[in-house]
Motif scaffolding. Structure first.
Motif, PDB file in Angstrom:
ATOM      1  N   GLU A   1       0.816  -1.216   0.000  1.00 41.63           N
ATOM      2  CA  GLU A   1       0.000   0.000   0.000  1.00 41.63           C
ATOM      3  C   GLU A   1       0.856   1.275   0.000  1.00 41.63           C
ATOM      4  O   GLU A   1       0.566   2.222  -0.720  1.00 41.63           O
ATOM      5  CB  GLU A   1      -0.937   0.012   1.221  1.00 41.63           C
ATOM      6  CG  GLU A   1      -1.901   1.187   1.216  1.00 41.63           C
ATOM      7  CD  GLU A   1      -2.974   1.069   2.303  1.00 41.63           C
ATOM      8  OE1 GLU A   1      -2.713   0.412   3.338  1.00 41.63           O
ATOM      9  OE2 GLU A   1      -4.068   1.621   2.107  1.00 41.63           O
TER      10      GLU A   1
ATOM     11  N   ASP B   1     -12.613   3.699  -2.157  1.00 40.29           N
ATOM     12  CA  ASP B   1     -11.256   3.170  -2.079  1.00 40.29           C
ATOM     13  C   ASP B   1     -10.567   3.511  -3.394  1.00 40.29           C
ATOM     14  O   ASP B   1     -11.037   3.101  -4.462  1.00 40.29           O
ATOM     15  CB  ASP B   1     -11.353   1.646  -1.889  1.00 40.29           C
ATOM     16  CG  ASP B   1      -9.989   0.997  -1.777  1.00 40.29           C
ATOM     17  OD1 ASP B   1      -8.994   1.594  -2.239  1.00 40.29           O
ATOM     18  OD2 ASP B   1      -9.934  -0.124  -1.227  1.00 40.29           O
TER      19      ASP B   1
ATOM     20  N   ARG C   1      -0.409  -5.546   1.359  1.00 40.15           N
ATOM     21  CA  ARG C   1       0.105  -5.292   2.701  1.00 40.15           C
ATOM     22  C   ARG C   1      -0.195  -3.831   3.016  1.00 40.15           C
ATOM     23  O   ARG C   1       0.258  -2.926   2.320  1.00 40.15           O
ATOM     24  CB  ARG C   1       1.618  -5.567   2.776  1.00 40.15           C
ATOM     25  CG  ARG C   1       2.077  -5.874   4.202  1.00 40.15           C
ATOM     26  CD  ARG C   1       3.463  -6.489   4.283  1.00 40.15           C
ATOM     27  NE  ARG C   1       4.477  -5.522   3.921  1.00 40.15           N
ATOM     28  CZ  ARG C   1       5.324  -5.650   2.901  1.00 40.15           C
ATOM     29  NH1 ARG C   1       5.270  -6.721   2.130  1.00 40.15           N
ATOM     30  NH2 ARG C   1       6.225  -4.724   2.648  1.00 40.15           N
ATOM     31  N   THR C   2      -1.022  -3.604   4.032  1.00 39.06           N
ATOM     32  CA  THR C   2      -1.471  -2.234   4.319  1.00 39.06           C
ATOM     33  C   THR C   2      -0.399  -1.462   5.076  1.00 39.06           C
ATOM     34  O   THR C   2       0.583  -2.035   5.544  1.00 39.06           O
ATOM     35  CB  THR C   2      -2.748  -2.241   5.182  1.00 39.06           C
ATOM     36  OG1 THR C   2      -2.395  -2.792   6.465  1.00 39.06           O
ATOM     37  CG2 THR C   2      -3.853  -3.090   4.556  1.00 39.06           C
TER      38      THR C   2
ATOM     39  N   THR D   1      -2.424  -7.728   6.036  1.00 37.30           N
ATOM     40  CA  THR D   1      -2.626  -8.043   4.619  1.00 37.30           C
ATOM     41  C   THR D   1      -4.118  -8.171   4.357  1.00 37.30           C
ATOM     42  O   THR D   1      -4.827  -8.820   5.123  1.00 37.30           O
ATOM     43  CB  THR D   1      -1.914  -9.363   4.268  1.00 37.30           C
ATOM     44  OG1 THR D   1      -0.505  -9.156   4.422  1.00 37.30           O
ATOM     45  CG2 THR D   1      -2.191  -9.766   2.818  1.00 37.30           C
ATOM     46  N   ARG D   2      -4.595  -7.529   3.315  1.00 39.93           N
ATOM     47  CA  ARG D   2      -6.010  -7.665   2.995  1.00 39.93           C
ATOM     48  C   ARG D   2      -6.187  -8.081   1.533  1.00 39.93           C
ATOM     49  O   ARG D   2      -5.305  -7.876   0.702  1.00 39.93           O
ATOM     50  CB  ARG D   2      -6.790  -6.393   3.307  1.00 39.93           C
ATOM     51  CG  ARG D   2      -6.542  -5.228   2.375  1.00 39.93           C
ATOM     52  CD  ARG D   2      -7.580  -4.136   2.678  1.00 39.93           C
ATOM     53  NE  ARG D   2      -7.384  -2.925   1.945  1.00 39.93           N
ATOM     54  CZ  ARG D   2      -8.014  -2.612   0.801  1.00 39.93           C
ATOM     55  NH1 ARG D   2      -8.854  -3.457   0.244  1.00 39.93           N
ATOM     56  NH2 ARG D   2      -7.792  -1.451   0.218  1.00 39.93           N
TER      57      ARG D   2
END
Lengths: 349, 349
Positions: A257, A276, A328-329, A334-335
């Protein structure tokens, strides 16, 4: 494992037997429509690749062919209009296949009562942009529908270009280890349209990034042939484009991210509106999947170009979780970045 | 002398600054729009020829490119549907340039709420007809607009084909002495649509003539290269097609009414409705201008083909009255067959 497109279960709010706005979103409802209606009827090896352009052989030459209809609302917006967008969109779809754009057709569906001045302004804008892009508009068509049967002005542009013999870019080419490159800030087009449409005001006006990407592509191809594929993340944004690549190549894609550039104003607008930026449309950005050993070289070349100066390596292709895009934010978690079924913003292009 | 398109004086009921239904008619209002808005902006040698297809050179090959949007109402009619028409129309525009049709793009603008079954039926019909025509649909696009911003389904098809090196068909090629050939009865498509739309019943149902014309064209080109130009008289009918040729070639065209085949039911319907079959759309007929010494030879070849069995020599190109189409009527008088400004029948294709 989660699959990206789940045919067993209709998306929320889907009336399975009618067309919804979401079927035009570039998200999973669009994908569903393509796979359930268009592919079963038209299927052929060229179409089945589902790239943004078809590559066909005519008299030994490799030609790229691509089509797009434009139904954007409003017709004029900060940074462009339906005319400039109609040229940019089609020229860029050719460029994403590595094709040098050459010729366009332009077909207009006009609503009775449209102002002649509006049409003239749009047509002039198309020509200005075509000149910048180095393409000629060589054939056209005009239809008129009764007041109330259209919405001012829809434009279809279809383009042809030539693809160099040695080049084979396709969403099916991504390989584990490859790097994911992005040419600049995301979400500018979608937020510019939304802000203008809804009368939202920000400290500085957000402009659409609508632009011709062939020059940037030529720079990239000039430094290496090891580019696997390119996509311009238009409708459905970065998320849809990368999900399509992950699916077509049966690979996972892992984003970081903190590496994804987003303008401060766009980030602010997205937060305010609950959007988003990964799902918001762009019209002057590209994603490229490249061999790891050339990633820095290509990003370096991109940054030399005015439309690539904020280029970043934003992620890596992985052999794990084929078909899945993850991120990976900034917080270290992790989303999953899946495809939305329908629209955040209808009629964005 | 009467000029065909008079720019000094607006057509009846023209609000000069807005789009009218007639601007989509294929008549003189369409011509006016092309000459006042599109040509001044886009002008280039290929477009300026104003043929139904652009001929461009790519890597030494002569390619034909043509585009058409289809907004026909209703979507299904005796003899076809919007899908078969969208393939026939574009394939025929390629064939009229002597091009062998190869590949099509297909772009859909869907209105929210359209039945999925309707879309599926149309798409299947496109594929069936594409197979008959020997073309592949290799790329596409789908947009959706809100209910009330479209009218069920609009389709754009754009096609490419190859033109043999030795061939140069163009509306600019007609020469005094040439013969005018017509491949069969006129008005079938337009009257079939109108009858179906308005619920008119005749003794026998009138079917659209919608068909692929490339086979017929190949037969004609097989017997002689001395064909000057071909046109399929769609929107605006035989009248518009011949007026365009007369104008582009600066010649007169003299028709003989008794030689023009019209089905009895179509003639009856036209009389009842106050329509002139010369202005009614066809979707499976062609007009050809050929050198006088090959006229009988070409008509003979046409009559061998199922889509040309009622072919006739219907007139002669003349050096007198350049730009004008005239007709010797059954009563022995001569009348001018000019372009209508607007529509007899809107949304016919």
């Amino acid at each position: 494992m989660k699959t990206i497109v789940d045919f067993s279960c209709p998306a929320p709010h889907t009336a399975k037997d009618t067309i919804l706005l979401g079927h035009g979103s570039g998200g999973s409802l669009t994908d569903d429509l393509i796979r359930s209606i268009f592919l079963p009827a038209f299927h052929n090896p060229v179409l089945n690749r589902l790239d943004d352009q078809a590559i066909v052989i005519v008299n030994g030459s490799r030609l790229a062919l691509t089509t797009d209809s434009f139904v954007i609302k409003p017709l004029f917006f900060p940074g462009g209009d339906i005319g400039s967008l109609a040229v940019h969109g089609t020229v860029n779809d050719l460029a994403m296949g590595g094709a040098k754009p050459l010729f366009l057709s332009a077909a207009f569906i006009l609503e009775e009562g449209l102002s002649m001045g509006v049409l003239e302004r749009v047509v002039r804008s198309m020509q200005e942009v075509a000149q910048v892009a180095g393409v000629q508009i060589v054939t056209g068509d005009t239809k008129v529908v009764e007041k109330g049967s259209g919405d001012q002005l829809f434009i279809n542009t279809t383009g042809i270009g030539v693809v160099p013999d040695e080049l084979s870019l396709s969403a099916s080419n991504a390989q584990p280890g490859d790097k994911v490159l992005l040419s600049g800030t995301i979400g500018d087009h979608g937020i510019a349209i939304l802000a203008h449409r809804e009368g939202l005001e920000f400290e500085s006006q957000i402009q659409s990034d609508s632009a011709v990407l062939y020059g940037l592509v030529a720079e990239m191809l000039g430094v290496t042939p090891q580019i696997r594929c390119m996509r311009d993340p238009t409708r459905g944004g970065v998320s849809s484009a990368l999900n399509e690549i992950a699916q077509q190549s049966s690979v996972g894609i892992e984003l970081v991210e903190s590496q994804i550039p987003v303008r401060e104003e766009v980030r602010g607008a997205c937060e305010m509106l609950g959007l988003d930026p990964l799902y918001v449309a762009n019209e002057g950005k590209l994603l490229a999947i490249v061999a790891p050993e050339v990633a820095e070289l290509v990003v370096g070349a991109m940054r030399q170009h005015p439309f690539g100066k904020n280029s970043q390596i934003i992620g890596t292709v992985s052999g794990k979780h084929p078909g899945l895009v993850t991120m990976r934010t900034a917080l270290g978690t992790t989303r999953i970045v899946d495809m939305l079924p329908g629209d955040q913003l209808p009629r964005i292009c």
